[in-house]
Design an enzyme around this catalytic site. Structure first.
Site, PDB file in Angstrom:
ATOM      1  N   ARG A   1      -1.765   3.361 -29.651  1.00  0.00           N
ATOM      2  CA  ARG A   1      -1.856   1.994 -29.156  1.00  0.00           C
ATOM      3  C   ARG A   1      -2.026   1.021 -30.322  1.00  0.00           C
ATOM      4  O   ARG A   1      -2.731   1.317 -31.281  1.00  0.00           O
ATOM      5  CB  ARG A   1      -3.044   1.852 -28.203  1.00  0.00           C
TER       6      ARG A   1
ATOM      7  N   ASP B   1       8.522   4.290   3.776  1.00  0.00           N
ATOM      8  CA  ASP B   1       8.469   5.452   4.657  1.00  0.00           C
ATOM      9  C   ASP B   1       9.776   5.519   5.437  1.00  0.00           C
ATOM     10  O   ASP B   1      10.460   4.500   5.630  1.00  0.00           O
ATOM     11  CB  ASP B   1       7.294   5.346   5.623  1.00  0.00           C
TER      12      ASP B   1
ATOM     13  N   ARG C   1      -9.338   7.774   6.638  1.00  0.00           N
ATOM     14  CA  ARG C   1      -9.084   6.625   5.767  1.00  0.00           C
ATOM     15  C   ARG C   1     -10.397   5.952   5.368  1.00  0.00           C
ATOM     16  O   ARG C   1     -10.569   5.523   4.218  1.00  0.00           O
ATOM     17  CB  ARG C   1      -8.158   5.627   6.463  1.00  0.00           C
TER      18      ARG C   1
ATOM     19  N   ASP D   1      -1.993   5.683  -0.226  1.00  0.00           N
ATOM     20  CA  ASP D   1      -1.727   4.261  -0.406  1.00  0.00           C
ATOM     21  C   ASP D   1      -3.008   3.484  -0.712  1.00  0.00           C
ATOM     22  O   ASP D   1      -2.975   2.491  -1.442  1.00  0.00           O
ATOM     23  CB  ASP D   1      -1.022   3.679   0.825  1.00  0.00           C
TER      24      ASP D   1
ATOM     25  N   ASP E   1      10.313   5.785   8.514  1.00  0.00           N
ATOM     26  CA  ASP E   1      10.337   5.093   9.806  1.00  0.00           C
ATOM     27  C   ASP E   1      10.123   3.590   9.661  1.00  0.00           C
ATOM     28  O   ASP E   1       9.895   2.887  10.650  1.00  0.00           O
ATOM     29  CB  ASP E   1       9.273   5.680  10.735  1.00  0.00           C
TER      30      ASP E   1
END
Length: 759
Positions: A431, A555, A715, A644, A557
């Protein structure tokens, strides 16, 4: 002619005689005439009445310029060389690079021995390594080794001093003279000189040490770390006192100090002089003699008054209300005050000559601190008054960045140490100093991804770069039938019709193999099928097939129109460091249960954009896979619909910013809302305008069906486990939604760029 020669000869002879008579004394002092070298020390005058004068100091003490307890530079160097045998160590001479070639940069911590306790602080250091992505349980894979013996406190008067370290480490088969070993130390030496003696031979080991002296520091090999207390948090840590990009009000005090005053011994000269700059108005310099067991025995005439003034001011209040904070040396070169000033956005004024500043190999301290000289204390007030207000603000903001990026927790201090060592292994891929000193910091920039700043999403604005003008649609297919559903066919057609789409990549995560190519729809852009491992974390793997900066995660769907995709992509190009998408959720703090909760109801507040339909930068794939430890990815694979949330938490931890929601068609909005309620259940709306929203007043609605309830619970559990791992809640709430110009306005449809969004 003869007469002229005679005069010249006589003149020359007379000159030599005069020189001998008047300058002989001085000439005889030179080694050339005396036949010996001159004394290295200064020749002090011999007084004729020497017997009548009382001797307060001998020549040895006078050579040390002040404090008799201080060793001369030559004596300190000799003492250090006697302790560190391998004083000339460099990475090229004392480190075996071949151990790092096969398995990369892996760190092995020695197993804990029975009957060998470690301090709380050293336990935190070992835990930071074992929880990190660097750790390996196999010593054969290790590039670097860390002892299980507690070496933090090497003051033999301390109760945590470990004896017979030399004998113990020589019995380790992996020790190898200290080669490829890293030793951590916070306190070295003891009364009265507090020299850098650790009490054992470190051999060829790298030393990560606090209060490092520049004379004993081996550049490019050792690492200087900050001195931190045993109460320093393991992970997360408290945030700085100055909010990002905010302008603090004018502080009441210009320069402050409140601390101990040493009456004798090393470090006393600097602190004893601090009262000279105190004016009782905008400069507050308070010291107390009241510490230690026998302070009354050594107290001077100032002690009583100093102790009274000392009690009149609160230390935390001074930190909050001062622009500059004096950070003098203590018994050792470093002090806890350094990190306290950084967190408080009080610009440190360092008075510790010879201190190798923490992580100075990477951090540019000239942008965050004022480095003064102990000898020029009286010039400090006028020097800080001359600093322009704009530069003062830049200093304050940099202190907050450095605190948050490298010093707010033990995890960050340890990981910064390891990353500095890792950069030395491959200098061509290390870096740059700019990366270490600019947001988001060196720990969140992976040089294995790229060494070009234009490839990272958070440098576009700073460096004038811009992301690519195309995106890759990344569709995760999970059809149980193993065939192409109508929803994925419609989705491919809609996405491929976008003028900004460069390619479509389908991650096939089904039990059955993907259909043959003839059954896939014909598109104007390349269509690539990748066989997945049927793990949720696969959707964020850095596949080589993804070549564009922008990734549209979908996704199978999901229902989107071409207009929705086009508009969302243009929004993302203006905010390439954030997640930009359609379906959203919110997090909140539930005080009754004492945990974080989340709601999928449509509200005016959001903190999560589901990756079922969202744009983000492809760098986050690399960060997700390579930066996060394996344990977090295993957590994602074990819980449904957690990946997610983790991606949103990761991006928020990097940017300190919320995601962005964009316009969605009404029928899609209603469909997604119904799906979310069926799958996840719902909770009330958190109050707006809070970074950590409060729990809703209404109780969570009952989930429809056992599967939906279980998914909602998972979740919620995922959110709390992630907050525990990070040590805080990184998610940031927002009330922003971006719509196209003239959206819902009562004007002609012909004037609108995306009229289909209003259907």
């Amino acid at each position: 002619m003869q007469t002229r020669k005679k005069y010249i000869f006589l003149t020359f002879l007379a000159s030599w005689l005069l020189l001998f008579l008047f300058g002989g004394d001085q000439l005889r002092r030179f080694a050339f005439f005396s036949g010996r070298k001159a004394e290295a020390r200064r020749n002090w005058p011999h007084w004729t009445d020497r017997s009548l004068l009382k001797s307060f100091a001998d020549a040895e003490e006078l050579q040390r310029d002040g404090d008799p307890s201080l060793l001369s530079p030559r004596e300190r160097r000799a003492a250090w060389l006697s302790v560190y045998r391998s004083s000339r160590c460099r990475m090229e001479t004392c480190f075996d690079f071949s151990r790092c070639e096969k398995h990369g940069f892996k760190v092995f911590t020695y197993p804990q021995e029975r009957g060998q306790p470690v301090s709380e602080t050293y336990g935190k250091i070992l835990s930071s390594i074992e929880r990190s992505r660097y750790h390996t349980a196999d010593p054969e894979e290790a590039c670097l080794f860390v002892l299980s013996i507690d070496t933090l406190d090497r003051d033999h008067l301390s109760g945590q001093y470990v004896r017979n370290v030399d004998e113990k480490i020589r019995g380790f088969p992996l020790w190898n003279g200290g080669r490829n070993h890293l030793i951590f130390n916070l306190y070295s030496g003891t009364w009265p000189d507090y020299a850098g003696d650790l009490g054992f031979d470190i051999g060829q080991a790298i030393l990560a040490k606090a209060s490092f002296d520049t004379e004993s520091f081996r550049p490019g090999f050792d690492v200087s770390i900050p001195l931190f207390s045993k109460g320093h948090p393991q992970r997360g840590g408290d945030r700085g006192w100055l909010y990002q990009d905010s302008v603090p009000p004018k502080k009441k005090y210009l320069l402050v100090f409140k601390g101990k005053r040493y009456l004798t011994g090393i470090g006393s000269s600097t602190r004893n002089a601090l009262h000279h700059i105190h004016n009782g108005k905008d400069i507050i310099s308070l010291t107390t003699c009241k510490h230690g067991k026998d302070w009354e025995k050594h107290k001077d005439t100032r002690c009583d008054k100093d102790n009274i003034d000392y009690e009149r001011f609160d230390y935390q209040e001074l930190l909050h209300n001062s622009t500059f904070c004096i950070v003098p040396r203590g018994r050792r070169l470093g002090s806890f005050r350094f990190l306290e000033a950084l967190q408080a956005a009080c610009i440190p004024v360092l008075l510790s000559d010879g201190w190798e500043l923490p992580f100075a190999e990477a951090i540019d301290w000239g942008k965050a601190a004022v480095v003064g000289s102990e000898r020029l204390l009286l010039q400090i007030p006028s020097a800080v008054r001359c600093i322009h207000p704009e530069r003062v603000l830049a200093f304050q903001q940099q202190t907050q960045f450095l605190w948050d990026a490298y010093f707010s927790s033990v995890d960050k201090i340890v990981h910064t140490t390891l990353e500095i060592i890792k950069d030395r292994l491959s200098p061509h891929r290390s870096r740059s100093r700019f990366v270490w000193n600019a947001l988001p910091g060196g720990l969140l920039v992976l040089p294995d991804f790229s060494t070009h700043l234009g490839d990272f999403p958070f440098y576009y604005l700073q460096r004038g770069y811009s992301p690519s003008k195309k995106f890759t649609a990344f569709i995760r297919a999970v059809s149980q039938a193993g065939s192409l559903s109508q929803s994925i066919l419609r989705l491919i057609q809609a996405v491929s019709a976008s003028q900004y789409c460069a390619q479509i990549v389908v991650l096939w995560s089904c039990e059955k193999p993907p259909p043959p190519s003839r059954k896939w729809p014909q598109t104007m852009v390349p269509l690539t099928i990748i066989q997945g491992r049927r793990q949720l974390s696969d959707r964020f793997f850095p596949f080589e097939a993804i070549q564009t900066d922008a990734v549209l995660s979908l996704d199978d769907d999901t229902s989107l129109s071409t207009s929705e995709v086009d508009f969302a992509f243009l929004v993302w190009r203006s905010f390439p460091e954030r997640i930009v998408g359609f379906p959203t959720q919110s997090h909140f703090w539930d005080p009754e249960q004492g945990r974080w909760g989340y709601t999928s109801r449509w509200t005016n507040e959001l903190s999560i954009v589901l990756t079922a339909a969202a744009f983000y930068h492809r760098y986050y794939h690399s960060l997700f896979t390579e930066y996060l430890p394996a344990g977090l990815r295993e957590l994602v694979d074990g819980l449904a619909a957690c990946e997610d949330i983790l991606m949103n938490v990761l991006v928020a931890a990097v940017t300190k910013l919320p995601p962005i929601k964009v316009t969605q068609r009404k029928q899609n909005k209603e469909a997604v809302a119904q799906q979310a309620e069926c799958r996840d259940g719902a909770a009330g709306t958190p109050p707006p305008g809070q970074r950590s929203p409060s729990a809703p007043h209404s109780a969570p609605a009952k989930a429809k069906g056992t599967a939906g309830s279980r998914r909602f619970s998972q979740r919620q559990g995922c959110l709390n486990r992630l907050a525990d791992w990070f040590g805080y809640m990184p998610l940031v709430s927002s009330q922003l939604r971006l719509d196209p110009v003239l959206f819902k306005d009562q004007v002609s449809v012909l004037r609108k760029k995306y009229p289909s969004l209003e259907k």
